[in-house]
Design a protein around this motif. Structure first.
Motif, PDB file in Angstrom:
ATOM      1  N   ILE A 177       0.809  -1.213   0.000  1.00  0.00           N
ATOM      2  CA  ILE A 177       0.000   0.000   0.000  1.00  0.00           C
ATOM      3  C   ILE A 177       0.846   1.269   0.000  1.00  0.00           C
ATOM      4  CG2 ILE A 177      -1.698   1.326   1.322  1.00  0.00           C
ATOM      5  CD1 ILE A 177      -3.016  -1.320   2.064  1.00  0.00           C
ATOM      6  N   PRO A 178       1.916   1.370   0.792  1.00  0.00           N
ATOM      7  CA  PRO A 178       2.713   2.608   0.740  1.00  0.00           C
ATOM      8  C   PRO A 178       3.240   2.927  -0.659  1.00  0.00           C
ATOM      9  CG  PRO A 178       3.281   1.350   2.689  1.00  0.00           C
ATOM     10  CD  PRO A 178       2.400   0.469   1.854  1.00  0.00           C
ATOM     11  N   ALA A 179       3.696   1.900  -1.385  1.00  0.00           N
ATOM     12  CA  ALA A 179       4.208   2.134  -2.733  1.00  0.00           C
ATOM     13  C   ALA A 179       3.080   2.445  -3.701  1.00  0.00           C
ATOM     14  CB  ALA A 179       4.997   0.927  -3.218  1.00  0.00           C
ATOM     15  N   ALA A 180       1.959   1.777  -3.542  1.00  0.00           N
ATOM     16  CA  ALA A 180       0.840   1.979  -4.455  1.00  0.00           C
ATOM     17  C   ALA A 180       0.180   3.341  -4.274  1.00  0.00           C
ATOM     18  CB  ALA A 180      -0.192   0.880  -4.253  1.00  0.00           C
ATOM     19  N   ALA A 181       0.314   3.923  -3.077  1.00  0.00           N
ATOM     20  CA  ALA A 181      -0.412   5.148  -2.749  1.00  0.00           C
ATOM     21  C   ALA A 181       0.361   6.427  -3.069  1.00  0.00           C
ATOM     22  CB  ALA A 181      -0.791   5.145  -1.273  1.00  0.00           C
ATOM     23  N   VAL A 182       1.528   6.301  -3.705  1.00  0.00           N
ATOM     24  CA  VAL A 182       2.308   7.495  -4.030  1.00  0.00           C
ATOM     25  C   VAL A 182       1.587   8.364  -5.056  1.00  0.00           C
ATOM     26  CG1 VAL A 182       4.507   6.336  -3.547  1.00  0.00           C
ATOM     27  CG2 VAL A 182       3.576   6.312  -5.879  1.00  0.00           C
ATOM     28  N   GLU A 183       2.085   9.571  -5.210  1.00  0.00           N
ATOM     29  CA  GLU A 183       1.617  10.423  -6.312  1.00  0.00           C
ATOM     30  C   GLU A 183       2.355  10.003  -7.570  1.00  0.00           C
ATOM     31  OE1 GLU A 183       1.207  15.152  -7.484  1.00  0.00           O
ATOM     32  OE2 GLU A 183       2.523  14.540  -5.847  1.00  0.00           O
ATOM     33  N   TRP A 184       1.626   9.896  -8.673  1.00  0.00           N
ATOM     34  CA  TRP A 184       2.209   9.441  -9.934  1.00  0.00           C
ATOM     35  C   TRP A 184       2.230  10.578 -10.946  1.00  0.00           C
ATOM     36  CZ3 TRP A 184       3.936   4.417 -10.024  1.00  0.00           C
ATOM     37  CH2 TRP A 184       3.428   3.556  -9.056  1.00  0.00           C
ATOM     38  N   VAL A 185       3.400  10.828 -11.516  1.00  0.00           N
ATOM     39  CA  VAL A 185       3.536  11.762 -12.637  1.00  0.00           C
ATOM     40  C   VAL A 185       4.054  10.941 -13.811  1.00  0.00           C
ATOM     41  CG1 VAL A 185       4.635  13.837 -13.525  1.00  0.00           C
ATOM     42  CG2 VAL A 185       4.024  13.686 -11.100  1.00  0.00           C
ATOM     43  N   LEU A 186       3.245  10.808 -14.836  1.00  0.00           N
ATOM     44  CA  LEU A 186       3.568   9.957 -15.982  1.00  0.00           C
ATOM     45  C   LEU A 186       3.925  10.850 -17.163  1.00  0.00           C
ATOM     46  CD1 LEU A 186       0.621   7.400 -15.626  1.00  0.00           C
ATOM     47  CD2 LEU A 186       2.849   7.383 -14.490  1.00  0.00           C
ATOM     48  N   LEU A 187       5.194  10.806 -17.564  1.00  0.00           N
ATOM     49  CA  LEU A 187       5.679  11.672 -18.638  1.00  0.00           C
ATOM     50  C   LEU A 187       5.687  10.917 -19.957  1.00  0.00           C
ATOM     51  CD1 LEU A 187       8.704  13.486 -16.945  1.00  0.00           C
ATOM     52  CD2 LEU A 187       6.281  14.115 -16.952  1.00  0.00           C
TER      53      LEU A 187
END
Length: 366
Positions: A177-187
Protein backbone atom coordinates in the motif's frame (compact mmCIF):
# COMPACT_ATOMS: atom_id res chain seq x y z
CA UNK A 1 29.64 38.16 -25.29
CA UNK A 2 27.23 35.82 -27.08
CA UNK A 3 24.99 33.82 -24.72
CA UNK A 4 24.23 30.34 -26.09
CA UNK A 5 21.91 27.66 -24.71
CA UNK A 6 22.26 24.18 -26.20
CA UNK A 7 19.23 21.99 -25.49
CA UNK A 8 19.07 18.97 -27.83
CA UNK A 9 17.27 15.68 -27.59
CA UNK A 10 19.29 12.50 -28.08
CA UNK A 11 20.26 11.57 -31.62
CA UNK A 12 18.92 8.05 -31.27
CA UNK A 13 21.45 5.34 -31.98
CA UNK A 14 24.31 7.81 -32.38
CA UNK A 15 24.57 10.26 -29.47
CA UNK A 16 22.91 10.79 -26.11
CA UNK A 17 21.51 14.23 -25.36
CA UNK A 18 24.48 15.14 -23.09
CA UNK A 19 26.93 13.99 -25.77
CA UNK A 20 25.12 15.94 -28.46
CA UNK A 21 25.01 19.08 -26.32
CA UNK A 22 28.73 18.85 -25.54
CA UNK A 23 29.78 18.31 -29.15
CA UNK A 24 27.55 21.06 -30.51
CA UNK A 25 28.97 23.34 -27.84
CA UNK A 26 32.54 22.54 -28.81
CA UNK A 27 31.68 23.39 -32.41
CA UNK A 28 30.15 26.71 -31.38
CA UNK A 29 33.21 27.61 -29.30
CA UNK A 30 35.53 26.88 -32.24
CA UNK A 31 33.90 29.83 -33.99
CA UNK A 32 32.77 32.09 -31.12
CA UNK A 33 35.71 31.77 -28.75
CA UNK A 34 34.27 33.81 -25.88
CA UNK A 35 30.72 32.43 -26.08
CA UNK A 36 28.89 31.95 -22.76
CA UNK A 37 27.58 28.42 -23.35
CA UNK A 38 25.00 26.64 -21.20
CA UNK A 39 24.48 22.94 -21.87
CA UNK A 40 20.92 21.80 -21.16
CA UNK A 41 20.48 18.30 -22.63
CA UNK A 42 16.78 17.57 -23.00
CA UNK A 43 14.42 14.60 -23.13
CA UNK A 44 10.72 14.13 -23.77
CA UNK A 45 9.77 11.18 -21.57
CA UNK A 46 11.84 8.59 -23.39
CA UNK A 47 15.03 6.85 -22.43
CA UNK A 48 17.41 9.21 -20.63
CA UNK A 49 14.69 11.47 -19.23
CA UNK A 50 15.30 10.52 -15.58
CA UNK A 51 18.94 11.56 -15.85
CA UNK A 52 17.96 15.14 -16.69
CA UNK A 53 16.67 15.60 -13.14
CA UNK A 54 18.84 16.17 -10.10
CA UNK A 55 19.38 13.57 -7.41
CA UNK A 56 21.23 10.42 -6.43
CA UNK A 57 21.55 7.62 -8.98
CA UNK A 58 20.35 4.35 -7.46
CA UNK A 59 21.24 1.05 -9.15
CA UNK A 60 19.83 -2.31 -8.13
CA UNK A 61 19.10 -5.82 -9.45
CA UNK A 62 15.78 -6.28 -11.19
CA UNK A 63 14.39 -8.02 -14.29
CA UNK A 64 14.07 -7.01 -17.92
CA UNK A 65 10.93 -7.26 -20.02
CA UNK A 66 11.62 -10.94 -20.67
CA UNK A 67 11.99 -11.69 -16.97
CA UNK A 68 15.76 -12.10 -17.03
CA UNK A 69 17.92 -10.77 -14.20
CA UNK A 70 19.50 -7.40 -14.96
CA UNK A 71 20.50 -4.15 -13.29
CA UNK A 72 18.74 -0.84 -13.71
CA UNK A 73 19.13 2.67 -12.32
CA UNK A 74 16.85 5.54 -11.40
CA UNK A 75 17.32 9.00 -9.90
CA UNK A 76 16.16 9.75 -6.36
CA UNK A 77 15.78 13.29 -5.09
CA UNK A 78 15.66 12.82 -1.32
CA UNK A 79 14.90 16.47 -0.59
CA UNK A 80 11.94 16.46 -2.96
CA UNK A 81 10.89 12.93 -1.95
CA UNK A 82 10.68 12.17 -5.68
CA UNK A 83 12.01 9.29 -7.76
CA UNK A 84 12.56 9.68 -11.50
CA UNK A 85 12.33 6.35 -13.28
CA UNK A 86 12.68 5.59 -17.00
CA UNK A 87 10.48 2.64 -17.88
CA UNK A 88 13.16 1.83 -20.46
CA UNK A 89 15.74 1.33 -17.69
CA UNK A 90 14.38 -2.08 -16.73
CA UNK A 91 11.61 -2.75 -19.26
CA UNK A 92 13.15 -1.23 -22.37
CA UNK A 93 13.31 -2.53 -25.92
CA UNK A 94 17.11 -2.71 -26.42
CA UNK A 95 17.50 -5.53 -23.87
CA UNK A 96 15.11 -7.76 -25.84
CA UNK A 97 15.70 -6.39 -29.34
CA UNK A 98 17.17 -9.69 -30.54
CA UNK A 99 14.20 -11.66 -29.23
CA UNK A 100 11.19 -9.34 -28.76
CA UNK A 101 8.45 -10.18 -26.26
CA UNK A 102 5.39 -8.16 -27.39
CA UNK A 103 2.81 -10.56 -25.94
CA UNK A 104 4.75 -12.10 -23.04
CA UNK A 105 6.94 -9.22 -21.85
CA UNK A 106 5.99 -7.34 -18.73
CA UNK A 107 6.91 -4.30 -16.64
CA UNK A 108 7.63 -6.19 -13.41
CA UNK A 109 11.24 -4.92 -13.39
CA UNK A 110 10.02 -1.32 -13.39
CA UNK A 111 7.75 -2.14 -10.47
CA UNK A 112 10.79 -3.35 -8.51
CA UNK A 113 12.40 0.08 -8.98
CA UNK A 114 9.21 1.81 -7.86
CA UNK A 115 8.97 -0.29 -4.71
CA UNK A 116 12.61 0.36 -3.90
CA UNK A 117 12.18 4.11 -4.34
CA UNK A 118 9.29 4.15 -1.89
CA UNK A 119 11.39 2.43 0.77
CA UNK A 120 13.94 5.26 0.42
CA UNK A 121 11.26 7.85 1.11
CA UNK A 122 9.80 8.64 -2.31
CA UNK A 123 6.28 10.01 -2.10
CA UNK A 124 6.14 10.92 -5.79
CA UNK A 125 7.10 8.69 -8.72
CA UNK A 126 7.88 10.42 -12.00
CA UNK A 127 7.65 7.59 -14.49
CA UNK A 128 9.09 8.35 -17.93
CA UNK A 129 7.12 6.29 -20.43
CA UNK A 130 9.23 6.09 -23.59
CA UNK A 131 11.06 3.11 -24.99
CA UNK A 132 9.23 0.21 -23.39
CA UNK A 133 9.32 -3.29 -24.86
CA UNK A 134 5.94 -4.25 -23.44
CA UNK A 135 2.22 -4.03 -24.11
CA UNK A 136 1.02 -5.27 -20.71
CA UNK A 137 -1.03 -2.22 -19.60
CA UNK A 138 1.36 -1.88 -16.67
CA UNK A 139 0.14 -5.08 -15.03
CA UNK A 140 3.73 -6.18 -14.40
CA UNK A 141 4.15 -3.11 -12.20
CA UNK A 142 1.03 -4.13 -10.30
CA UNK A 143 2.42 -7.62 -9.71
CA UNK A 144 5.65 -6.15 -8.35
CA UNK A 145 3.56 -4.07 -5.96
CA UNK A 146 1.56 -7.08 -4.81
CA UNK A 147 -1.60 -6.89 -6.96
CA UNK A 148 -1.87 -10.19 -8.83
CA UNK A 149 -4.11 -10.65 -11.90
CA UNK A 150 -6.40 -13.66 -12.11
CA UNK A 151 -8.99 -15.15 -14.42
CA UNK A 152 -12.63 -15.99 -13.72
CA UNK A 153 -11.58 -19.25 -12.05
CA UNK A 154 -9.31 -17.34 -9.68
CA UNK A 155 -6.16 -18.69 -11.30
CA UNK A 156 -3.20 -16.38 -11.81
CA UNK A 157 -2.46 -15.14 -15.30
CA UNK A 158 0.82 -15.67 -17.05
CA UNK A 159 2.77 -12.47 -17.55
CA UNK A 160 2.40 -10.23 -20.57
CA UNK A 161 -0.30 -8.41 -22.47
CA UNK A 162 -1.24 -11.44 -24.52
CA UNK A 163 -2.94 -12.98 -21.47
CA UNK A 164 -5.03 -9.96 -20.50
CA UNK A 165 -8.04 -11.08 -22.52
CA UNK A 166 -8.65 -13.53 -19.63
CA UNK A 167 -8.38 -10.91 -16.88
CA UNK A 168 -11.19 -10.97 -14.33
CA UNK A 169 -9.62 -8.94 -11.53
CA UNK A 170 -6.72 -8.56 -9.11
CA UNK A 171 -5.95 -10.19 -5.79
CA UNK A 172 -4.79 -7.28 -3.61
CA UNK A 173 -4.35 -9.15 -0.32
CA UNK A 174 -0.58 -8.65 -0.49
CA UNK A 175 -0.66 -5.13 -1.93
CA UNK A 176 2.26 -2.87 -1.01
CA UNK A 177 0.00 0.00 0.00
CA UNK A 178 2.71 2.61 0.74
CA UNK A 179 4.21 2.13 -2.73
CA UNK A 180 0.84 1.98 -4.46
CA UNK A 181 -0.41 5.15 -2.75
CA UNK A 182 2.31 7.50 -4.03
CA UNK A 183 1.62 10.42 -6.31
CA UNK A 184 2.21 9.44 -9.93
CA UNK A 185 3.54 11.76 -12.64
CA UNK A 186 3.57 9.96 -15.98
CA UNK A 187 5.68 11.67 -18.64
CA UNK A 188 5.02 10.88 -22.28
CA UNK A 189 5.77 12.22 -25.74
CA UNK A 190 2.64 10.72 -27.28
CA UNK A 191 -1.08 11.35 -26.92
CA UNK A 192 -2.07 7.87 -28.07
CA UNK A 193 -5.23 6.30 -26.64
CA UNK A 194 -5.19 2.73 -25.36
CA UNK A 195 -6.98 1.02 -28.23
CA UNK A 196 -7.93 1.50 -31.86
CA UNK A 197 -5.93 2.45 -34.95
CA UNK A 198 -3.93 5.07 -33.01
CA UNK A 199 -3.62 2.98 -29.87
CA UNK A 200 -0.83 1.18 -28.05
CA UNK A 201 -1.02 -2.10 -29.96
CA UNK A 202 -1.59 -0.83 -33.50
CA UNK A 203 0.93 2.04 -33.46
CA UNK A 204 3.64 0.72 -31.17
CA UNK A 205 3.12 -3.06 -31.20
CA UNK A 206 4.96 -3.58 -34.51
CA UNK A 207 7.92 -1.58 -33.17
CA UNK A 208 8.04 -4.06 -30.30
CA UNK A 209 8.00 -7.08 -32.59
CA UNK A 210 4.28 -7.82 -32.76
CA UNK A 211 2.90 -9.52 -35.87
CA UNK A 212 -0.45 -8.36 -37.31
CA UNK A 213 -2.15 -11.24 -35.51
CA UNK A 214 -0.47 -10.29 -32.24
CA UNK A 215 -1.44 -6.66 -32.70
CA UNK A 216 -5.10 -7.69 -32.99
CA UNK A 217 -4.76 -9.94 -29.93
CA UNK A 218 -3.15 -7.18 -27.87
CA UNK A 219 -5.66 -4.53 -28.93
CA UNK A 220 -8.55 -6.76 -27.87
CA UNK A 221 -6.78 -7.64 -24.61
CA UNK A 222 -6.22 -3.96 -23.80
CA UNK A 223 -9.88 -3.16 -24.54
CA UNK A 224 -10.93 -5.97 -22.18
CA UNK A 225 -8.54 -4.74 -19.50
CA UNK A 226 -9.94 -1.22 -19.69
CA UNK A 227 -13.44 -2.65 -19.34
CA UNK A 228 -12.47 -4.69 -16.28
CA UNK A 229 -10.60 -1.80 -14.64
CA UNK A 230 -13.17 0.86 -15.60
CA UNK A 231 -10.72 2.99 -17.56
CA UNK A 232 -11.75 4.92 -20.67
CA UNK A 233 -9.59 3.50 -23.50
CA UNK A 234 -9.91 6.75 -25.46
CA UNK A 235 -8.07 8.79 -22.81
CA UNK A 236 -5.23 10.68 -24.55
CA UNK A 237 -1.80 9.49 -23.47
CA UNK A 238 -3.05 6.32 -21.81
CA UNK A 239 -1.63 4.24 -24.66
CA UNK A 240 1.93 5.25 -23.78
CA UNK A 241 4.46 2.51 -22.90
CA UNK A 242 2.10 -0.29 -23.82
CA UNK A 243 -0.74 1.39 -21.88
CA UNK A 244 1.02 1.56 -18.51
CA UNK A 245 -1.25 4.44 -17.38
CA UNK A 246 -4.21 2.04 -17.36
CA UNK A 247 -2.94 0.04 -14.36
CA UNK A 248 -1.62 3.11 -12.56
CA UNK A 249 -4.99 4.84 -12.95
CA UNK A 250 -6.85 1.81 -11.58
CA UNK A 251 -4.45 1.31 -8.68
CA UNK A 252 -4.47 4.93 -7.54
CA UNK A 253 -8.22 5.33 -7.99
CA UNK A 254 -8.83 2.19 -5.94
CA UNK A 255 -6.77 3.56 -3.05
CA UNK A 256 -7.70 7.25 -3.17
CA UNK A 257 -11.23 7.13 -4.54
CA UNK A 258 -10.31 9.27 -7.56
CA UNK A 259 -7.55 9.72 -10.12
CA UNK A 260 -6.33 12.93 -8.46
CA UNK A 261 -2.95 11.33 -7.64
CA UNK A 262 -2.25 10.49 -11.31
CA UNK A 263 -0.95 13.15 -13.70
CA UNK A 264 -0.20 12.33 -17.36
CA UNK A 265 1.95 15.16 -18.72
CA UNK A 266 3.96 15.87 -21.88
CA UNK A 267 7.55 15.06 -20.99
CA UNK A 268 9.50 17.76 -22.82
CA UNK A 269 7.87 20.79 -21.12
CA UNK A 270 8.34 19.20 -17.68
CA UNK A 271 12.04 18.62 -18.38
CA UNK A 272 12.40 22.16 -19.75
CA UNK A 273 10.86 23.57 -16.57
CA UNK A 274 13.18 21.47 -14.41
CA UNK A 275 16.18 22.85 -16.32
CA UNK A 276 14.98 26.43 -15.94
CA UNK A 277 14.71 27.02 -19.68
CA UNK A 278 11.58 29.21 -19.58
CA UNK A 279 13.57 31.73 -17.50
CA UNK A 280 16.92 31.32 -19.25
CA UNK A 281 15.93 31.39 -22.92
CA UNK A 282 14.65 34.99 -23.02
CA UNK A 283 18.10 36.08 -21.81
CA UNK A 284 19.97 34.12 -24.51
CA UNK A 285 21.20 35.25 -27.90
CA UNK A 286 21.27 31.82 -29.57
CA UNK A 287 19.37 28.66 -28.63
CA UNK A 288 20.36 25.39 -30.29
CA UNK A 289 18.21 22.27 -30.19
CA UNK A 290 18.21 19.12 -32.29
CA UNK A 291 17.31 15.48 -32.82
CA UNK A 292 18.00 12.59 -35.15
CA UNK A 293 15.38 13.50 -37.74
CA UNK A 294 13.46 16.76 -37.95
CA UNK A 295 10.03 16.21 -39.52
CA UNK A 296 6.43 17.35 -39.27
CA UNK A 297 6.06 15.57 -35.91
CA UNK A 298 8.98 17.42 -34.34
CA UNK A 299 6.84 20.37 -33.30
CA UNK A 300 4.13 18.26 -31.65
CA UNK A 301 5.22 17.61 -28.08
CA UNK A 302 8.81 16.70 -28.89
CA UNK A 303 11.95 18.38 -27.58
CA UNK A 304 12.53 20.53 -30.66
CA UNK A 305 8.95 21.79 -30.68
CA UNK A 306 9.05 22.57 -26.97
CA UNK A 307 12.29 24.54 -27.27
CA UNK A 308 10.94 26.34 -30.34
CA UNK A 309 7.85 27.42 -28.40
CA UNK A 310 10.03 28.79 -25.60
CA UNK A 311 12.14 30.77 -28.08
CA UNK A 312 9.12 32.20 -29.91
CA UNK A 313 8.53 35.81 -28.96
CA UNK A 314 11.98 36.26 -27.39
CA UNK A 315 15.02 38.04 -28.89
CA UNK A 316 16.88 34.72 -29.15
CA UNK A 317 17.71 33.09 -32.48
CA UNK A 318 16.68 29.44 -32.79
CA UNK A 319 18.88 26.84 -34.48
CA UNK A 320 18.05 23.18 -35.18
CA UNK A 321 20.63 20.47 -35.82
CA UNK A 322 19.39 17.15 -37.18
CA UNK A 323 20.66 14.05 -38.86
CA UNK A 324 17.96 14.62 -41.47
CA UNK A 325 15.91 17.72 -42.19
CA UNK A 326 12.68 16.31 -43.58
CA UNK A 327 10.64 19.47 -43.00
CA UNK A 328 11.13 23.24 -43.12
CA UNK A 329 11.99 24.48 -39.59
CA UNK A 330 10.48 27.88 -40.36
CA UNK A 331 11.51 31.42 -41.14
CA UNK A 332 14.43 32.78 -39.19
CA UNK A 333 15.53 29.38 -37.92
CA UNK A 334 19.12 28.30 -38.57
CA UNK A 335 19.09 24.70 -39.84
CA UNK A 336 22.11 22.41 -39.80
CA UNK A 337 21.83 18.93 -41.27
CA UNK A 338 24.60 16.62 -40.13
CA UNK A 339 27.21 15.86 -42.74
CA UNK A 340 29.70 13.07 -43.32
CA UNK A 341 32.12 11.45 -40.90
CA UNK A 342 31.76 10.07 -37.41
CA UNK A 343 29.03 11.41 -35.15
CA UNK A 344 31.50 13.43 -33.08
CA UNK A 345 32.72 15.27 -36.17
CA UNK A 346 29.20 15.68 -37.53
CA UNK A 347 27.88 17.32 -34.38
CA UNK A 348 31.00 19.45 -33.92
CA UNK A 349 30.74 20.66 -37.51
CA UNK A 350 27.03 21.37 -37.11
CA UNK A 351 27.74 23.52 -34.06
CA UNK A 352 30.45 25.41 -35.95
CA UNK A 353 28.16 26.02 -38.95
CA UNK A 354 25.36 27.25 -36.69
CA UNK A 355 27.73 29.66 -34.94
CA UNK A 356 29.01 31.00 -38.27
CA UNK A 357 25.47 31.44 -39.59
CA UNK A 358 24.46 33.21 -36.38
CA UNK A 359 27.36 35.65 -36.63
CA UNK A 360 26.50 36.34 -40.25
CA UNK A 361 22.84 36.98 -39.42
CA UNK A 362 23.54 39.13 -36.36
CA UNK A 363 26.12 41.19 -38.27
CA UNK A 364 23.70 41.74 -41.14
CA UNK A 365 20.95 42.80 -38.72
CA UNK A 366 23.06 45.02 -36.60
Amino acid sequence: MVSVIIAPDSFKGTATAPEAARLLGEGVRSVIRDADITLAPMADGGEGTAATFGGETVTLPTTDAAGRLTEASYVFDAAGKTAYIDIAAASGLPAVADDPVPTSGDTYGTGVLIADAQTRGAERIVLCLGGSATVDAGTGILVALGANPHNEQGLGLRKGGGQLGELAGFDTAQLNIPAAAVEWVLLTDVTAPVTGPQGAAHVFGPQKGASPEEVALLDAALAHTCDILDVDPATPGYGAAGAVPVSIHWLSTMLHGSDSFVHVLPGAPVVADALGLPEAIPQADLVITGEGAFDDQSRTGKVVGTVAELVAGTPATLAVAAGRMDADPGDGVIAAELGDGGVDKQLFDAGARIAADYLRISTAQG
